[in-house]
Design a protein around this motif. Structure first.
Motif, PDB file in Angstrom:
ATOM      1  N   TYR A 164      78.910  33.373  31.347  1.00  0.00           N
ATOM      2  CA  TYR A 164      77.831  34.366  31.329  1.00  0.00           C
ATOM      3  C   TYR A 164      76.842  34.011  30.235  1.00  0.00           C
TER       4      TYR A 164
ATOM      5  N   HIS B  75      82.209  31.621  25.606  1.00  0.00           N
ATOM      6  CA  HIS B  75      83.383  31.077  26.303  1.00  0.00           C
ATOM      7  C   HIS B  75      83.229  31.299  27.805  1.00  0.00           C
TER       8      HIS B  75
ATOM      9  N   ALA C  24      84.099  32.507  31.480  1.00  0.00           N
ATOM     10  CA  ALA C  24      84.854  33.584  32.135  1.00  0.00           C
ATOM     11  C   ALA C  24      85.814  32.995  33.166  1.00  0.00           C
TER      12      ALA C  24
ATOM     13  N   LYS D 251      95.340  39.940  32.097  1.00  0.00           N
ATOM     14  CA  LYS D 251      94.916  40.998  31.172  1.00  0.00           C
ATOM     15  C   LYS D 251      93.449  41.327  31.403  1.00  0.00           C
ATOM     16  N   SER D 252      93.032  42.453  30.873  1.00  0.00           N
ATOM     17  CA  SER D 252      91.627  42.804  30.892  1.00  0.00           C
ATOM     18  C   SER D 252      90.819  41.671  30.240  1.00  0.00           C
ATOM     19  N   GLY D 253      89.761  41.225  30.899  1.00  0.00           N
ATOM     20  CA  GLY D 253      88.932  40.148  30.365  1.00  0.00           C
ATOM     21  C   GLY D 253      89.381  38.763  30.795  1.00  0.00           C
ATOM     22  N   ALA D 254      90.462  38.678  31.589  1.00  0.00           N
ATOM     23  CA  ALA D 254      91.000  37.369  31.999  1.00  0.00           C
ATOM     24  C   ALA D 254      90.119  36.653  33.021  1.00  0.00           C
ATOM     25  N   GLY D 255      89.259  37.422  33.716  1.00  0.00           N
ATOM     26  CA  GLY D 255      88.375  36.790  34.700  1.00  0.00           C
ATOM     27  C   GLY D 255      88.606  37.233  36.137  1.00  0.00           C
ATOM     28  N   LYS D 256      89.401  38.279  36.338  1.00  0.00           N
ATOM     29  CA  LYS D 256      89.755  38.717  37.700  1.00  0.00           C
ATOM     30  C   LYS D 256      88.530  39.176  38.499  1.00  0.00           C
ATOM     31  N   SER D 257      87.712  40.027  37.881  1.00  0.00           N
ATOM     32  CA  SER D 257      86.532  40.527  38.607  1.00  0.00           C
ATOM     33  C   SER D 257      85.550  39.395  38.880  1.00  0.00           C
ATOM     34  N   THR D 258      85.398  38.511  37.914  1.00  0.00           N
ATOM     35  CA  THR D 258      84.501  37.363  38.098  1.00  0.00           C
ATOM     36  C   THR D 258      84.985  36.511  39.276  1.00  0.00           C
TER      37      THR D 258
ATOM     38  N   ARG E 284      84.062  38.235  42.573  1.00  0.00           N
ATOM     39  CA  ARG E 284      82.622  38.096  42.855  1.00  0.00           C
ATOM     40  C   ARG E 284      82.267  36.664  43.246  1.00  0.00           C
TER      41      ARG E 284
HETATM   42  P1  ADP Z   1      88.701  41.099  34.234  1.00  0.00           P
HETATM   43  O1  ADP Z   1      88.173  41.613  35.519  1.00  0.00           O
HETATM   44  O2  ADP Z   1      89.951  40.298  34.350  1.00  0.00           O
HETATM   45  O3  ADP Z   1      88.839  42.182  33.202  1.00  0.00           O
HETATM   46  P2  ADP Z   1      86.077  39.883  33.952  1.00  0.00           P
HETATM   47  O4  ADP Z   1      85.895  38.935  35.070  1.00  0.00           O
HETATM   48  O5  ADP Z   1      85.415  41.213  34.055  1.00  0.00           O
HETATM   49  O6  ADP Z   1      87.633  40.058  33.633  1.00  0.00           O
HETATM   50  O7  ADP Z   1      85.552  39.222  32.608  1.00  0.00           O
HETATM   51  C1  ADP Z   1      85.889  37.889  32.199  1.00  0.00           C
HETATM   52  C2  ADP Z   1      85.142  37.562  30.918  1.00  0.00           C
HETATM   53  O8  ADP Z   1      83.745  37.541  31.159  1.00  0.00           O
HETATM   54  C3  ADP Z   1      85.356  38.573  29.785  1.00  0.00           C
HETATM   55  O9  ADP Z   1      85.360  37.875  28.564  1.00  0.00           O
HETATM   56  C4  ADP Z   1      84.149  39.470  29.900  1.00  0.00           C
HETATM   57  O10 ADP Z   1      83.829  40.032  28.660  1.00  0.00           O
HETATM   58  C5  ADP Z   1      83.075  38.500  30.364  1.00  0.00           C
HETATM   59  N1  ADP Z   1      82.046  39.151  31.203  1.00  0.00           N
HETATM   60  C6  ADP Z   1      82.260  39.791  32.372  1.00  0.00           C
HETATM   61  N2  ADP Z   1      81.120  40.225  32.915  1.00  0.00           N
HETATM   62  C7  ADP Z   1      80.126  39.846  32.045  1.00  0.00           C
HETATM   63  C8  ADP Z   1      78.705  39.982  32.043  1.00  0.00           C
HETATM   64  N3  ADP Z   1      78.062  40.597  33.054  1.00  0.00           N
HETATM   65  N4  ADP Z   1      78.030  39.455  30.975  1.00  0.00           N
HETATM   66  C9  ADP Z   1      78.669  38.833  29.983  1.00  0.00           C
HETATM   67  N5  ADP Z   1      80.013  38.661  29.933  1.00  0.00           N
HETATM   68  C10 ADP Z   1      80.733  39.149  30.955  1.00  0.00           C
END
Ligand code: ADP
Ligand code: MG
Length: 251
Positions: free
Chosen positions: A11, A16, A18, A37-44, A47
């Motif tokens: 991002y 670092h 994602a 864990k939260s922040g591991a990259g699951k939502s990314t 998408r």
């Molecule tokens: P999860 O769904 O596992 O909690 P995310 O995919 O949301 O993880 O996030 C992975 C990493 O990318 C995290 O470090 C998060 O802070 C970062 N991140 C997610 N979305 C954004 C964004 N829109 N802008 C900047 N950093 C992002």
């Protein structure tokens, strides 16, 4: 069917990645849970799969063709083959179950028809059918804001199915539900997966649900895949690697 080749996502403004060099192949019929864990990259990751995430590196291919080579119109066609369910349901509270489910067809229709909200008899019948499949026939005319969390997610599932998808994606679809309801919703997702012959990929924070329902588990840590295998092979060791040493009594 769906391939992720050497995908990295960083991002803007972040120091670092994602997702780092992710390679994954999915086939029709796979029922996959993604842990981390939260922040591991699951939502990314989710998408990335439905083509909404700009990539820093790598390529997603869908039925043999790279998504990046597609025009916007072609990419829209691919996206409508991927139904999505969300943690917070993403429904329109003041509209009825039927109206919310019908919005799932927007990807198939002209902007004009969507604007005037006109649906054909076949479209309405299709919506009724999926509402019946998720067990909400008696609630079709009820406003979504009056439903329980579990019922709302059933609407979310019906809205994803009405577009007749090949892939069902879920970004923590049971994270806002109590354990009993989560179990019912996962049971329904698995049933729909089988009846509609889907590829299903669900992010989940609850390892026991993943082990109960998924054939395959993918675990992410800091954007890197640290496990990809049969859910029965995800044991305490993998749990600790994914989440750290605490709390492994979850298993
Ligand atoms: P999860 O769904 O596992 O909690 P995310 O995919 O949301 O993880 O996030 C992975 C990493 O990318 C995290 O470090 C998060 O802070 C970062 N991140 C997610 N979305 C954004 C964004 N829109 N802008 C900047 N950093 C992002
Ligand atoms: Mg997330």
């Amino acid at each position: 069917m769906l391939n992720l080749k050497d995908i990295s996502v960083q991002y803007q403004g972040s120091n670092h990645a994602a997702l780092s060099s992710v390679n994954l192949a999915f086939e029709k019929g796979d029922f996959v849970c993604v842990l981390g864990k939260s922040g591991a990259g699951k939502s990314t990751l989710i998408r990335t799969i439905n083509g909404l995430q700009p990539l820093s590196q790598g390529e997603v291919t869908w039925q043999g063709n790279p998504l990046s080579s597609k025009t916007e119109e072609e990419a829209r066609k691919v996206r409508r083959e991927m139904g999505m369910i969300f943690q917070h349901f993403n429904l329109i509270p003041r509209l009825s179950v039927m109206q919310n489910v019908l919005t799932g067809m927007f990807g198939y229709r002209s902007t004009f028809k969507n604007l005037i909200g006109w649906f054909t008899a076949e479209e309405i019948q299709r919506a009724k059918d999926v509402i019946a499949e998720v067990g909400l026939s008696d609630f079709a005319d009820r406003r979504v804001e009056h439903l329980s969390g579990g019922q709302k997610q059933r609407v979310g599932i019906a809205r994803a199915l009405v577009q007749n998808p090949k892939v069902l994606l879920g970004d923590e679809p049971v994270a806002s539900l109590d354990p009993g309801t989560s179990n019912h919703i996962f049971t329904l997702i698995k049933q729909m997966h089988e009846q509609h012959n889907l590829l299903t990929i669900i992010n989940v924070h609850d390892v026991s649900l993943a082990k109960k329902f998924a054939d395959r588990i993918i675990a992410l840590r800091d954007g890197v895949i640290i496990f990809d295998g049969k859910s029965s092979d995800f044991t305490e060791t993998e749990y600790q690697e994914t989440y750290g040493s605490e709390n492994y009594e979850h298993l």
